[in-house]
Enzyme design. Structure first.
Site, mmCIF file in Angstrom:
data_model
loop_
_atom_site.group_PDB
_atom_site.id
_atom_site.type_symbol
_atom_site.label_atom_id
_atom_site.label_comp_id
_atom_site.label_asym_id
_atom_site.label_seq_id
_atom_site.Cartn_x
_atom_site.Cartn_y
_atom_site.Cartn_z
ATOM 1 N N ASP A 127 11.816 33.892 81.262
ATOM 2 C CA ASP A 127 10.019 32.253 81.660
ATOM 3 C C ASP A 127 9.133 33.385 81.945
ATOM 4 O O ASP A 127 8.799 34.536 81.987
ATOM 5 C CB ASP A 127 10.280 32.516 83.045
ATOM 6 C CG ASP A 127 11.289 32.499 83.418
ATOM 7 O OD1 ASP A 127 12.517 31.831 82.393
ATOM 8 O OD2 ASP A 127 12.155 32.494 84.695
ATOM 9 N N GLU A 147 15.147 25.583 89.695
ATOM 10 C CA GLU A 147 14.472 26.877 88.894
ATOM 11 C C GLU A 147 12.722 26.202 89.097
ATOM 12 O O GLU A 147 12.544 25.509 88.212
ATOM 13 C CB GLU A 147 14.973 27.315 88.018
ATOM 14 C CG GLU A 147 16.347 27.613 87.930
ATOM 15 C CD GLU A 147 16.742 28.410 86.548
ATOM 16 O OE1 GLU A 147 18.379 29.272 87.550
ATOM 17 O OE2 GLU A 147 16.821 28.120 86.151
#
Ligand code: FRU
Length: 735
Positions: A304, A477
Site C-alpha cells: 500500500d 481495510e
C-alpha cells in the site's frame, strides 16, 4: 583496509541443536528406517488424545491456517485442527532405537514446554524439539531437525507430540520421522556476526523462497529490529541493503535464530556504501522489468501507499515496504519524495518494526495549527499515523519538522485496540468543526458471531487523544474519506468513503458521522489495483484530490516487486444514476512526453492501414476521441495487449477483461498509458479506469488501431512517446 572489523571470531554458535558424533567410518550407511511418514489414511497404531490432532493426519493447511509447506508426501501431523486453542497429544507405539540419529520435520509454534515432539525412554523425555514461531507473522514451513541418539541404541522408545498451547502459534506440525545412520546436517542455534558500523549498508544475501530466518540486529547489545528473512545459505538471488548509517562507529551484531551449519549466509554479508547487483555498477532503474514511470522501490517488496501528503514543496509517498524480501513481510514504511508527482527519489525507510509490531498502513497530515505541540515557531509538524500491528494492534503516531527524520511519539499508542486486526488510520482536519477526524478499519462481530467489516469515525482535538463517534458498515481495510466538488462546483461538495478495493459511497458528513446517499459503487474496473490513498494537504490553490493505488505487477527475477499506479486526479460528476467518481492521470505526466504525433485522421475504415504504424516505442500514451458509426468496434493493440472498445455492449475489453465504457453524447474518449509493468486505460471521460498489471514484451514496440465492422470517426488521435521518470545513470543511493 577492510571496512568491517570483526570484533570476535565472526561466527560464534551459542549452541548446537545437534551434538556432533562420530559415525563408524568403515561401514556404509544402512537404509533409513521410517518411523512415521503420516501419509496414510489414519494414524495407524499411534494413540490420539484431545482434539488438536483429529482422527487422521492432515493433508496440508487446515481451515484458517496460512499455507503449510516443507512436509513430505501427502500428509503430516498438524495440531491446528479447530484452531490454535485446541490441545491434545499423539503418541507412537514403542519402537527399538536402531540407528544413531532420529531425524524429523518440525514446524509451528515455539513453546518448548507446551508444543513438543518428545522422545521418551522408560516413560521419560530424553530428547525434545519445538516449532520455530514465537510471534505474529512467521512461517508455516516445516524444517528438518534431528537428535543424536547413539547412546540410546538398543533401547525401546516412544515418540509423543504434545500440543498444550492455546492462543497465537498454539500448534505444532511434524512429519517424516526416520532413524538414520547418516548424520543429518546440524543447525546452529543463534549464530551471530559482529561488525563495527563504518559503511552505509550491510548487504544481506537473499534467496527467494528459502526458509525464513529470524534475523535480529543489535546495536551496542540492544535489540533494534527483528526481521524474517529468506537468507541465502549459498548463492544469493539478490542483496538487500540494511541501512546502518545511523549507528556509525557503534558495535552491531546480527543474530540468526538458526542456520544450517554449512550456511554461508552470515559469512557472505558485505559492508558497502552502494548497492550490490542491478544498480551497481549498472545504472539503477534500468532493470528489464522496472516500470519507468510507475514508482517502485529500489529493493524489496511494496504494497500500500501510505502517508501521502504535500509538505514544504515535496509530495511524500510512504509505502508498505519489505526491505528484506521479494514477497510481503517485515512491514516498514518506505519513503520517497517528488516535486512534481512524476519523478520520485527514494529515501531510506522511515518506520521500522519495533516491540509494538510491524508498521502497517496509515496516513500523514500537516498540523498547521500545532494542535499536537510537535511544531516549532512557524514550523508545522508533519505527523504520520500508522498501525502497530502487534498484539494488541494499536494506532500510533510519529512526527517530523523536516519531512526527513521522524520520531515515534513517546505517548504511543494514541488509539488502543477495538478488535484484533483493526488498522489503517486515515486522518484529516475537518475545518467546520475544528477537529481531526480518523477513519479506521475495525472488524466487528455480528450477534451470529460472523465478522462484519466496518469503518469507525473518531475525532481528536490534538491527534493524541481520540474519541469514537460513529461507525459505517461495508468497507474493508485502508479507508479514505474526502469531499469532492460535484461537476467542479466548489459550493456543492459531497463526501466520498473509499475502501481498499476502491469501491465507494457518496454522501454527507457532519464532522462525526457519514450519511451515505448512494449504494456502494465500483471504483476501478481492472485488476491488481488496491489500497489506494489520496494526498493530504494539497494547497487550496491547486485544489485537486490526487489518488495513488498499489499497482500489483509481479516482477519475477528482479530484486524488487510490485509498484504504484500513476497519480490519479479524482472528480465527481453527475450522471443519470447519480454522482460518480472519475479517474484521470494527473496533468504532470505530460512532462514525460519526448515525441508527439497528432494523427490527421477523419474516418478510419476497416481496410485502412494502421495510423500509428510510424511509432515504435516502449513507453506510450495514446489519446483518442472517436464516434463509432454503424455499430463499429475500435481495436487498439499496444505492445501486445488488446484494448477493444465494443459498440454493441459499450464495453472496453482490456487484455480480455471487460469493463463498462458507455458513450457520452455519442463519443468515446480513451487514454491508454503503457509502461513495462502494464497498461492503465481510462475511458468514458474517466468514469472507467482499467488498471491492467502485465509484464509487457520488451521486443514488441507496436502500437496499432483499427476499425472493425464499419467506419469510425476520429475527432482526435494522439500518440506520445514517453521518457523514463527515473534519473539517468542513477547508481543506487545518492543521498
Ligand atoms: C492492505 C493491508 C492493510 C495493512 C497492510 C499491511 O493491503 O492488508 O490493511 O495495513 O496491507 O501490509
Amino acid at each position: 583496509m577492510p571496512r568491517v572489523r570483526p570484533l570476535v571470531p565472526w561466527l560464534c554458535a551459542a549452541g548446537f541443536l545437534l551434538a556432533p558424533t562420530q559415525v563408524p567410518a568403515a561401514d556404509p550407511p544402512r537404509a533409513d528406517l521410517v518411523i512415521a511418514d503420516f501419509d496414510g489414511e489414519s494414524y495407524g497404531a499411534w494413540t490420539v488424545e484431545g482434539s488438536a490432532f483429529g482422527k487422521e493426519p492432515a493433508r496440508g493447511a487446515l481451515p484458517g491456517q496460512m499455507a503449510v509447506d516443507g512436509f513430505l508426501g501427502k500428509g503430516l501431523v498438524n495440531s491446528f485442527l479447530g484452531g490454535d486453542d485446541s490441545t491434545g497429544t499423539l503418541t507412537s507405539p514403542p519402537f527399538r532405537i536402531e540407528r544413531p540419529f532420529i531425524s524429523f520435520l518440525i514446524g509451528g509454534g515455539n513453546h518448548p514446554d507446551k508444543l513438543a515432539l518428545e522422545l521418551l525412554v522408560d516413560g521419560k523425555p530424553v530428547r525434545t524439539a519445538t516449532g520455530g514461531n514465537d510471534r505474529p507473522g512467521g512461517s508455516e514451513t516445516l524444517l528438518r531437525e534431528s537428535w543424536d541418539v547413539a547412546e540410546l541404541t538398543g533401547r525401546t522408545a516412544t515418540l509423543r507430540v504434545i500440543d498444550a498451547a492455546t492462543g497465537g502459534w498454539g500448534h505444532i506440525n511434524v512429519d517424516q520421522i526416520v532413524q538414520t545412520d547418516t548424520r543429518p546436517k546440524g543447525m546452529l542455534k543463534d549464530p551471530r556476526r559482529e561488525f563495527v558500523a563504518e559503511t552505509r549498508f550491510l548487504q544481506i544475501p537473499i534467496k527467494n523462497g528459502a526458509a525464513k530466518r529470524v534475523v535480529t540486529l543489535l546495536v551496542d547489545g540492544e535489540v533494534v529490529v527483528r526481521n524474517d528473512i529468506e537468507l541465502a545459505d549459498g548463492a544469493a538471488d539478490w542483496w538487500a541493503p540494511m541501512e546502518i548509517s545511523a549507528w556509525r562507529g557503534k558495535n552491531l551484531a546480527l543474530v540468526v535464530d538458526k542456520l544450517p551449519e554449512d550456511s554461508a549466509a552470515l559469512a557472505s554479508i558485505q559492508a558497502t556504501d552502494t548497492f550490490l547487483g542491478p544498480g551497481s555498477p549498472d545504472p539503477l532503474y534500468t532493470e528489464p522489468l522496472r516500470g519507468q514511470f510507475h514508482f517502485s522501490p529500489r529493493r524489496g517488496w511494496n504494497n500500500d501507499p501510505n502517508g501521502l501528503v504535500f509538505f514544504e514543496g515535496d509530495y511524500h509517498l510512504f509505502f508498505q515496504h519489505n526491505p528484506y524480501g521479494w514477497g510481503w513481510g517485515n512491514m516498514h514504511w518506505g519513503h520517497a519524495v517528488s516535486r512534481d508527482l512524476v519523478h520520485w527519489e527514494e529515501l531510506g525507510d522511515t518506520l521500522a518494526p519495533d516491540a509494538t509490531g510491524p508498521m502497517f498502513s496509515g496516513s500523514a497530515v500537516v498540523d498547521w495549527k500545532n494542535t499536537s505541540g510537535f511544531g516549532k515557531e512557524g514550523k508545522p509538524a508533519l505527523v504520520l499515523l500508522y498501525t502497530a500491528a502487534g498484539n494488541p494492534a494499536v494506532q500510533c503516531l510519529a512526527h517530523s519538522l523536516d519531512g526527513r527524520t521522524f520520531t515515534k511519539y513517546e505517548g504511543n499508542p494514541v488509539v488502543g485496540q477495538f478488535t484484533p486486526g483493526n488498522r489503517d488510520p486515515k486522518v484529516f482536519w475537518h475545518e467546520p468543526t475544528e477537529h481531526w477526524v480518523m477513519t479506521l478499519y475495525v472488524e466487528e462481530k455480528a450477534p451470529s458471531g460472523q465478522g462484519v467489516h466496518t469503518i469507525r469515525f473518531l475525532t481528536s482535538p490534538d491527534l493524541k487523544t481520540w474519541t469514537s463517534q460513529s461507525t459505517t458498515e461495508g468497507f474493508f481495510e485502508c479507508p479514505d474519506f474526502f469531499a469532492l466538488p460535484v461537476d467542479g462546483d466548489a459550493a456543492n461538495k459531497r463526501w466520498v468513503l473509499l475502501g481498499a478495493s476502491s469501491e465507494y459511497q457518496v454522501g454527507s458528513f457532519d464532522g462525526k458521522a457519514f450519511t451515505p446517499e448512494t449504494p456502494k459503487l465500483p471504483g476501478h474496473r481492472g485488476r491488481g489495483f488496491y489500497a489506494a490513498q489520496s494526498f493530504s494537504d494539497i494547497p487550496a490553490s491547486d485544489g485537486r484530490r490526487i489518488l495513488v493505488g498499489w499497482f500489483q505487477t509481479e516482477t519475477r527475477g528482479m530484486p524488487f516487486n510490485q509498484s504504484m499506479s500513476v497519480p490519479l486526479e479524482l472528480g465527481l460528476v453527475s450522471t443519470a444514476d447519480g454522482p460518480r467518481m472519475t479517474f484521470t492521470p494527473v496533468e504532470e505526466l505530460t512532462s514525460l512526453r519526448t515525441a508527439s504525433q497528432r494523427i490527421p485522421l477523419d474516418v478510419l475504415e476497416p481496410a485502412d492501414p494502421n495510423p500509428l504504424a510510424d511509432v515504435a516505442a516502449e513507453l506510450v500514451e495514446i489519446r483518442a476521441e472517436f464516434e463509432p458509426e454503424r455499430g463499429s468496434d475500435v481495436a487498439f493493440r499496444v505492445r501486445g495487449v488488446d484494448v477493444v472498445w465494443e459498440s454493441k455492449t459499450e464495453e472496453i475489453v482490456v487484455h480480455g477483461h471487460r469493463a463498462p465504457a458507455p458513450l457520452q453524447g455519442g463519443r468515446q474518449t480513451l487514454v491508454i498509458l503503457a509502461d513495462r509493468t502494464g497498461l492503465e486505460v481510462f475511458a468514458s471521460g474517466g468514469l472507467t479506469y482499467v488498471p491492467m498489471p502485465v509484464n509487457l514484451r520488451a521486443d514488441d514496440l507496436v502500437s496499432a488501431v483499427k476499425a472493425i465492422g464499419g467506419p469510425v470517426r476520429f475527432n482526435s488521435l494522439e500518440i506520445h512517446e514517453l521518457g523514463s521518470a527515473w534519473p539517468k545513470g542513477a547508481r543506487g543511493p545518492d543521498r
